[in-house]
Design a protein around this motif. Sequence first.
Motif, PDB file in Angstrom:
ATOM      1  N   GLY A   1       0.855  -1.180   0.130  1.00 18.17           N
ATOM      2  CA  GLY A   1      -0.136   0.073   0.068  1.00 18.17           C
ATOM      3  C   GLY A   1       0.899   1.249   0.067  1.00 18.17           C
ATOM      4  O   GLY A   1       0.222   2.371  -0.522  1.00 18.17           O
ATOM      5  N   GLY A   2       2.081   1.249   0.478  1.00 17.54           N
ATOM      6  CA  GLY A   2       2.863   2.410   0.267  1.00 17.54           C
ATOM      7  C   GLY A   2       3.307   2.873   1.907  1.00 17.54           C
ATOM      8  O   GLY A   2       2.572   2.302   2.658  1.00 17.54           O
ATOM      9  N   LEU A   3       4.166   3.678   2.132  1.00 10.55           N
ATOM     10  CA  LEU A   3       4.434   4.361   3.291  1.00 10.55           C
ATOM     11  C   LEU A   3       3.271   5.108   3.898  1.00 10.55           C
ATOM     12  O   LEU A   3       3.003   4.937   5.286  1.00 10.55           O
ATOM     13  N   ILE A   4       2.697   5.950   3.316  1.00 13.69           N
ATOM     14  CA  ILE A   4       1.604   6.897   3.907  1.00 13.69           C
ATOM     15  C   ILE A   4       0.531   6.130   4.396  1.00 13.69           C
ATOM     16  O   ILE A   4       0.103   6.332   5.524  1.00 13.69           O
ATOM     17  N   PRO A   5      -0.203   5.128   3.398  1.00 13.41           N
ATOM     18  CA  PRO A   5      -1.279   4.478   4.148  1.00 13.41           C
ATOM     19  C   PRO A   5      -0.832   3.436   5.058  1.00 13.41           C
ATOM     20  O   PRO A   5      -1.664   3.351   6.126  1.00 13.41           O
ATOM     21  N   PHE A   6       0.267   3.051   5.047  1.00 14.25           N
ATOM     22  CA  PHE A   6       0.985   2.242   6.311  1.00 14.25           C
ATOM     23  C   PHE A   6       1.143   3.189   7.605  1.00 14.25           C
ATOM     24  O   PHE A   6       0.556   2.669   8.639  1.00 14.25           O
ATOM     25  N   TYR A   7       1.669   4.465   7.536  1.00 15.99           N
ATOM     26  CA  TYR A   7       1.615   5.102   8.709  1.00 15.99           C
ATOM     27  C   TYR A   7       0.016   5.615   8.973  1.00 15.99           C
ATOM     28  O   TYR A   7       0.031   5.621  10.518  1.00 15.99           O
ATOM     29  N   ASN A   8      -0.807   5.738   7.998  1.00 18.65           N
ATOM     30  CA  ASN A   8      -2.207   6.370   8.670  1.00 18.65           C
ATOM     31  C   ASN A   8      -2.762   5.259   9.293  1.00 18.65           C
ATOM     32  O   ASN A   8      -3.513   5.466  10.221  1.00 18.65           O
ATOM     33  N   VAL A   9      -2.444   3.905   8.822  1.00 17.28           N
ATOM     34  CA  VAL A   9      -3.102   2.671   9.626  1.00 17.28           C
ATOM     35  C   VAL A   9      -2.554   2.584  11.035  1.00 17.28           C
ATOM     36  O   VAL A   9      -3.372   2.461  12.018  1.00 17.28           O
ATOM     37  N   MET A  10      -1.235   2.850  11.066  1.00 20.07           N
ATOM     38  CA  MET A  10      -0.621   2.620  12.511  1.00 20.07           C
ATOM     39  C   MET A  10      -1.133   3.679  13.378  1.00 20.07           C
ATOM     40  O   MET A  10      -1.267   3.562  14.758  1.00 20.07           O
ATOM     41  N   SER A  11      -1.606   4.914  12.742  1.00 29.56           N
ATOM     42  CA  SER A  11      -1.688   6.225  13.583  1.00 29.56           C
ATOM     43  C   SER A  11      -3.055   6.075  14.016  1.00 29.56           C
ATOM     44  O   SER A  11      -3.518   6.327  15.130  1.00 29.56           O
TER      45      SER A  11
END
Length: 302
Positions: free
Chosen positions: A132-142
């Motif tokens: 999914g890419g880094l930004i979606p990954f970060y959004n999920v973790m956040s």
Amino acid sequence: MATKQVKPRMALRDTVGDKVFYTINAIVLGILALIVLYPLYFIVIAAISDPDAVLGGKVFLYPVNLNFEGFSKIMERKDVWLGYRNTILYTALTVVLSLIVTVPAGWALSRKTLPGKRVLMIYFIIPMFFGGGLIPFYNVMSSLGLVNTIWAIVLPSILSVWNLFMTKTFFESSIPNSLIEAAKIDGAGSFRIFGEIVLPLSKAIIAVMALYYAVGQWNSYFNAMIFLQNENLYPLQLVLKEILIASESTVGGSGETILQQYRLANQLKYVSVIVSSVPVLLLYPFVQKYFAQGVMIGSLKE
């Protein structure tokens, strides 16, 4: 009646061509061994040599002017020991949780009677090729509230699809169906079969998976760099990275100070490799007897 004695067969002697072939093989393999081992050896001797000798290209086969300043600089820092503690914690949690997830999942996928097996296989294969890419990954973790917690480091690492498929193939090739059927006839249920029959026969693949997950987590720093802001949660790799960056900073110093920092930074590069690698090297002998067996049996087959 006299028995006829059979003369023992004479051992075949190597021909001149065979000896030449073996000699060439030994030379080629020796060169390859040197190519692989010398960089590791050089890191060790460079870490304990005088930085000026290393920078001057005088360190080649043995240490020159023994100097342990790099080790003393790193070991006297509290953040290094804190990073060690954090990395050990992250690695231990990752290994335990990964085995709890990977081994049962691999066993389930190895069973032909698993409902929806084909759909599950496709579901697991897709993330191997698409992310999914880094930004979606970060959004999920956040959104899960995991940013700046240890679970931001541990949870994304507890399942590797490649390791899952290796475990699945190990079970398919190493656990005979006749054994499982016999246990069912004797009245054993699925959980008892898995706990009392499958797991004791799976020490090789369990050891290999533990090593793979441990090494992967021990060397990981990217997730920590993205998700952690609290320096008290930094793993060892990130701590060493910060030390190297700080030691290479030459802003606002005199010429002599800049030169000293450059020497120290060069030595710290080699020292940090040793400091971060020693625990993994100490772990490997305890699982090496299972390593080759687990990798070969668990290799993917058509």
